[in-house]
Design a protein around this motif. Structure first.
Motif, PDB file in Angstrom:
ATOM      1  N   VAL A  35     -11.607  10.541   2.021  1.00  0.00           N
ATOM      2  CA  VAL A  35     -12.770   9.811   1.504  1.00  0.00           C
ATOM      3  C   VAL A  35     -12.874  10.025  -0.011  1.00  0.00           C
ATOM      4  O   VAL A  35     -13.018   9.075  -0.783  1.00  0.00           O
ATOM      5  CB  VAL A  35     -14.071  10.250   2.215  1.00  0.00           C
ATOM      6  CG1 VAL A  35     -15.300   9.665   1.532  1.00  0.00           C
ATOM      7  CG2 VAL A  35     -14.026   9.849   3.691  1.00  0.00           C
ATOM      8  N   ARG A  36     -12.774  11.281  -0.440  1.00  0.00           N
ATOM      9  CA  ARG A  36     -12.856  11.594  -1.875  1.00  0.00           C
ATOM     10  C   ARG A  36     -11.728  10.943  -2.668  1.00  0.00           C
ATOM     11  O   ARG A  36     -11.896  10.587  -3.828  1.00  0.00           O
ATOM     12  CB  ARG A  36     -12.848  13.108  -2.098  1.00  0.00           C
ATOM     13  CG  ARG A  36     -14.134  13.795  -1.666  1.00  0.00           C
ATOM     14  CD  ARG A  36     -14.181  15.250  -2.099  1.00  0.00           C
ATOM     15  NE  ARG A  36     -13.069  16.050  -1.601  1.00  0.00           N
ATOM     16  CZ  ARG A  36     -13.030  16.655  -0.413  1.00  0.00           C
ATOM     17  NH1 ARG A  36     -14.066  16.544   0.413  1.00  0.00           N
ATOM     18  NH2 ARG A  36     -11.989  17.375  -0.060  1.00  0.00           N
ATOM     19  N   ALA A  37     -10.571  10.769  -2.042  1.00  0.00           N
ATOM     20  CA  ALA A  37      -9.415  10.177  -2.714  1.00  0.00           C
ATOM     21  C   ALA A  37      -9.502   8.652  -2.783  1.00  0.00           C
ATOM     22  O   ALA A  37      -8.651   8.013  -3.395  1.00  0.00           O
ATOM     23  CB  ALA A  37      -8.128  10.587  -2.001  1.00  0.00           C
ATOM     24  N   GLY A  52       0.802  -1.205   0.000  1.00  0.00           N
ATOM     25  CA  GLY A  52       0.000   0.000   0.000  1.00  0.00           C
ATOM     26  C   GLY A  52       0.834   1.253   0.000  1.00  0.00           C
ATOM     27  O   GLY A  52       2.063   1.207  -0.031  1.00  0.00           O
ATOM     28  N   VAL A  53       0.129   2.381   0.064  1.00  0.00           N
ATOM     29  CA  VAL A  53       0.756   3.698   0.017  1.00  0.00           C
ATOM     30  C   VAL A  53       0.241   4.528   1.184  1.00  0.00           C
ATOM     31  O   VAL A  53      -0.942   4.466   1.539  1.00  0.00           O
ATOM     32  CB  VAL A  53       0.437   4.392  -1.331  1.00  0.00           C
ATOM     33  CG1 VAL A  53       0.969   5.803  -1.375  1.00  0.00           C
ATOM     34  CG2 VAL A  53       1.007   3.575  -2.479  1.00  0.00           C
ATOM     35  N   TYR A  54       1.135   5.333   1.753  1.00  0.00           N
ATOM     36  CA  TYR A  54       0.854   6.205   2.890  1.00  0.00           C
ATOM     37  C   TYR A  54       1.154   7.640   2.480  1.00  0.00           C
ATOM     38  O   TYR A  54       2.184   7.908   1.865  1.00  0.00           O
ATOM     39  CB  TYR A  54       1.748   5.784   4.058  1.00  0.00           C
ATOM     40  CG  TYR A  54       1.911   6.790   5.161  1.00  0.00           C
ATOM     41  CD1 TYR A  54       1.078   6.773   6.263  1.00  0.00           C
ATOM     42  CD2 TYR A  54       2.937   7.733   5.127  1.00  0.00           C
ATOM     43  CE1 TYR A  54       1.251   7.671   7.305  1.00  0.00           C
ATOM     44  CE2 TYR A  54       3.109   8.637   6.161  1.00  0.00           C
ATOM     45  CZ  TYR A  54       2.268   8.604   7.247  1.00  0.00           C
ATOM     46  OH  TYR A  54       2.436   9.496   8.275  1.00  0.00           O
ATOM     47  N   GLY A  55       0.263   8.559   2.823  1.00  0.00           N
ATOM     48  CA  GLY A  55       0.532   9.969   2.566  1.00  0.00           C
ATOM     49  C   GLY A  55      -0.748  10.782   2.619  1.00  0.00           C
ATOM     50  O   GLY A  55      -1.783  10.318   3.094  1.00  0.00           O
ATOM     51  N   SER A  56      -0.671  11.988   2.100  1.00  0.00           N
ATOM     52  CA  SER A  56      -1.841  12.856   2.055  1.00  0.00           C
ATOM     53  C   SER A  56      -2.878  12.255   1.113  1.00  0.00           C
ATOM     54  O   SER A  56      -2.580  11.348   0.334  1.00  0.00           O
ATOM     55  CB  SER A  56      -1.435  14.245   1.552  1.00  0.00           C
ATOM     56  OG  SER A  56      -1.062  14.164   0.184  1.00  0.00           O
ATOM     57  N   ALA A  57      -4.083  12.784   1.159  1.00  0.00           N
ATOM     58  CA  ALA A  57      -5.144  12.302   0.267  1.00  0.00           C
ATOM     59  C   ALA A  57      -4.687  12.381  -1.183  1.00  0.00           C
ATOM     60  O   ALA A  57      -4.910  11.456  -1.966  1.00  0.00           O
ATOM     61  CB  ALA A  57      -6.416  13.116   0.484  1.00  0.00           C
ATOM     62  N   ARG A  58      -4.027  13.451  -1.540  1.00  0.00           N
ATOM     63  CA  ARG A  58      -3.534  13.621  -2.914  1.00  0.00           C
ATOM     64  C   ARG A  58      -2.520  12.526  -3.277  1.00  0.00           C
ATOM     65  O   ARG A  58      -2.516  12.013  -4.388  1.00  0.00           O
ATOM     66  CB  ARG A  58      -2.912  15.010  -3.060  1.00  0.00           C
ATOM     67  CG  ARG A  58      -2.416  15.340  -4.432  1.00  0.00           C
ATOM     68  CD  ARG A  58      -1.895  16.777  -4.543  1.00  0.00           C
ATOM     69  NE  ARG A  58      -1.311  17.357  -3.336  1.00  0.00           N
ATOM     70  CZ  ARG A  58      -0.048  17.169  -2.945  1.00  0.00           C
ATOM     71  NH1 ARG A  58       0.763  16.425  -3.646  1.00  0.00           N
ATOM     72  NH2 ARG A  58       0.392  17.736  -1.837  1.00  0.00           N
TER      73      ARG A  58
END
Length: 181
Positions: free
Chosen positions: A115-117, A86-92
């Motif tokens: 949620v939107r991401a 997986g990936v960790y970071g900001s929604a963007r």
């Protein structure tokens, strides 16, 4: 209490409950700490302090160690690291990424962005004071729980977390840099 989601490799896996975040402070102890982790846990590889070639080399070392224990590996800003869970970071940063998408959040607005991401979970922080952000404002347990209850995503507590504190937090899981050492 585990939530199943479909991972990058197409098999159903459980979202990690306990996450070890890496950085320069805990690098010397990582092999020892990873040896105490097991299935259901994850290592979130950050190591932003290293230059790209050294960072990739350290990532591969820790990925082998974690993989041998059945521990998931989640990458932050690593580009084409090969197989990660997986990936960790900001929604963007997590939007459209393969595998688990673990978004960082410090407010209800950032939870909504996660949620939107299409994030699978949100790491909400800081719950308590931390060495990472000494003197920075914290959510505190009551505000943290209010925000966690409003989140449509599973919430992972981050910031000054220890096993003892995590046991008192009715959330999906917990993450720490120093709290697992």
């Amino acid at each position: 209490k585990r939530q199943s989601i479909s991972g990058q490799v197409g098999k159903t896996q459980s979202l990690p409950v306990r996450l070890l975040l890496t950085d320069a402070r805990n690098d010397a102890r990582l092999e020892r700490v990873i040896s105490r982790l097991g299935k259901g846990d994850a290592v979130v590889f950050r190591h932003y302090h290293l230059a790209p070639p050294a960072r990739m080399q350290r990532f591969r070392q820790l990925q082998r160690r974690a993989g041998a224990r059945g521990v998931s590996v989640i990458a932050a800003r690593l580009g084409r690291a090969g197989r990660v869970d997986g990936v960790y970071g900001s929604a963007r940063e997590v939007a459209g990424a393969p595998g688990w998408k673990l978004a960082t959040a410090h407010s209800l607005a950032e939870i909504a962005a996660a949620v939107r991401a299409g994030a699978d979970a949100v790491l909400l922080s800081p719950v308590f004071p931390t060495r990472s952000h000494a003197g920075a404002p914290v959510l505190g347990p009551l505000r943290f729980l209010m925000m966690a209850r409003r989140s449509p995503l599973p919430v992972i507590a981050l910031g000054g977390m220890t096993a003892r504190r995590a046991a008192r937090m009715p959330v999906r899981g917990w993450a720490a840099i120093d709290g697992m050492a």
